[in-house]
Scaffold this motif. Sequence first.
Motif, short mmCIF file in Angstrom:
data_model
loop_
_atom_site.label_atom_id
_atom_site.label_comp_id
_atom_site.label_asym_id
_atom_site.label_seq_id
_atom_site.Cartn_x
_atom_site.Cartn_y
_atom_site.Cartn_z
N ALA A 54 0.82 -1.21 0.00
CA ALA A 54 0.00 0.00 0.00
C ALA A 54 0.86 1.27 0.00
O ALA A 54 0.57 2.23 -0.70
CB ALA A 54 -0.93 -0.01 1.22
N ARG A 55 1.93 1.27 0.77
CA ARG A 55 2.82 2.43 0.80
C ARG A 55 3.55 2.60 -0.52
O ARG A 55 3.75 3.73 -0.99
CB ARG A 55 3.80 2.32 1.97
N ALA A 56 3.96 1.50 -1.13
CA ALA A 56 4.62 1.58 -2.44
C ALA A 56 3.64 2.07 -3.51
O ALA A 56 4.03 2.74 -4.46
CB ALA A 56 5.19 0.21 -2.83
N ALA A 265 6.01 7.54 -13.06
CA ALA A 265 7.14 7.40 -12.14
C ALA A 265 6.78 6.49 -10.97
O ALA A 265 7.59 5.69 -10.51
CB ALA A 265 7.59 8.77 -11.63
N GLY A 266 5.53 6.60 -10.50
CA GLY A 266 5.07 5.69 -9.46
C GLY A 266 5.05 4.25 -9.92
O GLY A 266 5.34 3.33 -9.15
N GLY A 267 4.73 4.04 -11.20
CA GLY A 267 4.78 2.70 -11.76
C GLY A 267 6.19 2.15 -11.83
O GLY A 267 6.42 0.96 -11.57
N GLU A 268 7.15 3.01 -12.17
CA GLU A 268 8.54 2.58 -12.17
C GLU A 268 8.97 2.16 -10.76
O GLU A 268 9.69 1.18 -10.58
CB GLU A 268 9.44 3.71 -12.68
N TYR A 275 6.73 -5.67 -8.01
CA TYR A 275 5.29 -5.83 -8.08
C TYR A 275 4.85 -6.01 -9.54
O TYR A 275 5.52 -5.54 -10.47
CB TYR A 275 4.58 -4.64 -7.44
N LEU A 276 3.72 -6.66 -9.74
CA LEU A 276 3.27 -7.06 -11.07
C LEU A 276 2.34 -6.02 -11.68
O LEU A 276 1.27 -5.73 -11.13
CB LEU A 276 2.53 -8.41 -10.99
#
Length: 377
Positions: A54-56, A265-268, A275-276
Amino acid sequence: MARTHADVHEKLHSERGARKHEHTGRSRNPVIKVADIAWLEFEKPDLIRAEAFARAFGFQAAMRAPDELHLRGTDAGAPCVILRGGERSRFTGVAFRADDEVDVLRLADHTGAPVLALPEAIGGLGVSLADPSGVSVRVVAGTHPLPELPAQQPHVINVGHASTRINATQRPRRVPARVQRLGHVVLQSNRYLETLNWYLDHLGLIVSDFLYFPGQRDRGPAMSFIRCDRGATPTDHHTLALALGPANRYVHSAYQVADLDALAAGGEYLSERGYLRSWGIGRHIQGSQLFDYWRDPDGFMVEHFTDGDLFDNTLEPGWAPFTASGLAQWGPPVTADFLGTHPRSAGHEVRSMLTALRGDNEFDVHRLLGLLKAAKS
């Protein structure tokens, strides 16, 4: 004077509108009109692992106890997600926010359900119901609002010849995309039409878009994107999306972030931590939002989104065929993981289809063939 094609679609946002006698997408006399989605509830066997993801993903903890965790965005209001300890990971319900406690009382009086005081950590009143699919639906009012937190600021963008960023660079950091709020939840139901009408009649939701299986428009819609009716005040294109399918289940939920840079950037950041990604990055057709879908450690799908459509209550539902290729304007091809056809989930999907075909519900052989055609088209 005969109406032209343009006249028929004057207040539409899509190429096609309803035909005569098709579903209007509204209730004539709803019990109440909810203002927004409030939060989602899950059980998780490992709250520490759940909080790490959740934090990531971009949440912050609003409340933490040994057997309960409240996750929030930066906007003021209620938590986005409530996690409770449980033997297995499962979705346990959705809460919608009413504007006034009178609405909660009115809904309770109509349904015969009791009005209950919510836990002190949340405050306010609520009434707990179940939709025809068996999903727990809570309508709440008067909750203690969480204060607004510092938000991730959108970037200043030079668009075309409109140059507003001068002598300054863009350097978005690879950090978690800071979630602002819960946007919507998507549910699947094998009692789709009955469940759709329940939400329209009880909560006053209205349909933005209908999808129908290819070649089966005469059998009615197979998916609906549903928004809150706030009158002239614009609201998200969909707060709830409901799809016809073999099982009654959670599909995914979506959380707004500041802009495309925050989303990418959050996806990177998520990808670098193993994570998948289920599908993305792209832009949807219905709702228009930029999207990026992820799986949490227990396999539940969650979405970052930004730049979604906002509608007031004057727009009528659009109608379009339900196809895999029609889920996005641009982006990578829709994945087997997103469609539920990946080998790791195919066995479960086949079992749910066989169970549905043997049961008393709306998912019959013709609907199965329509769903398979939609997935391939």
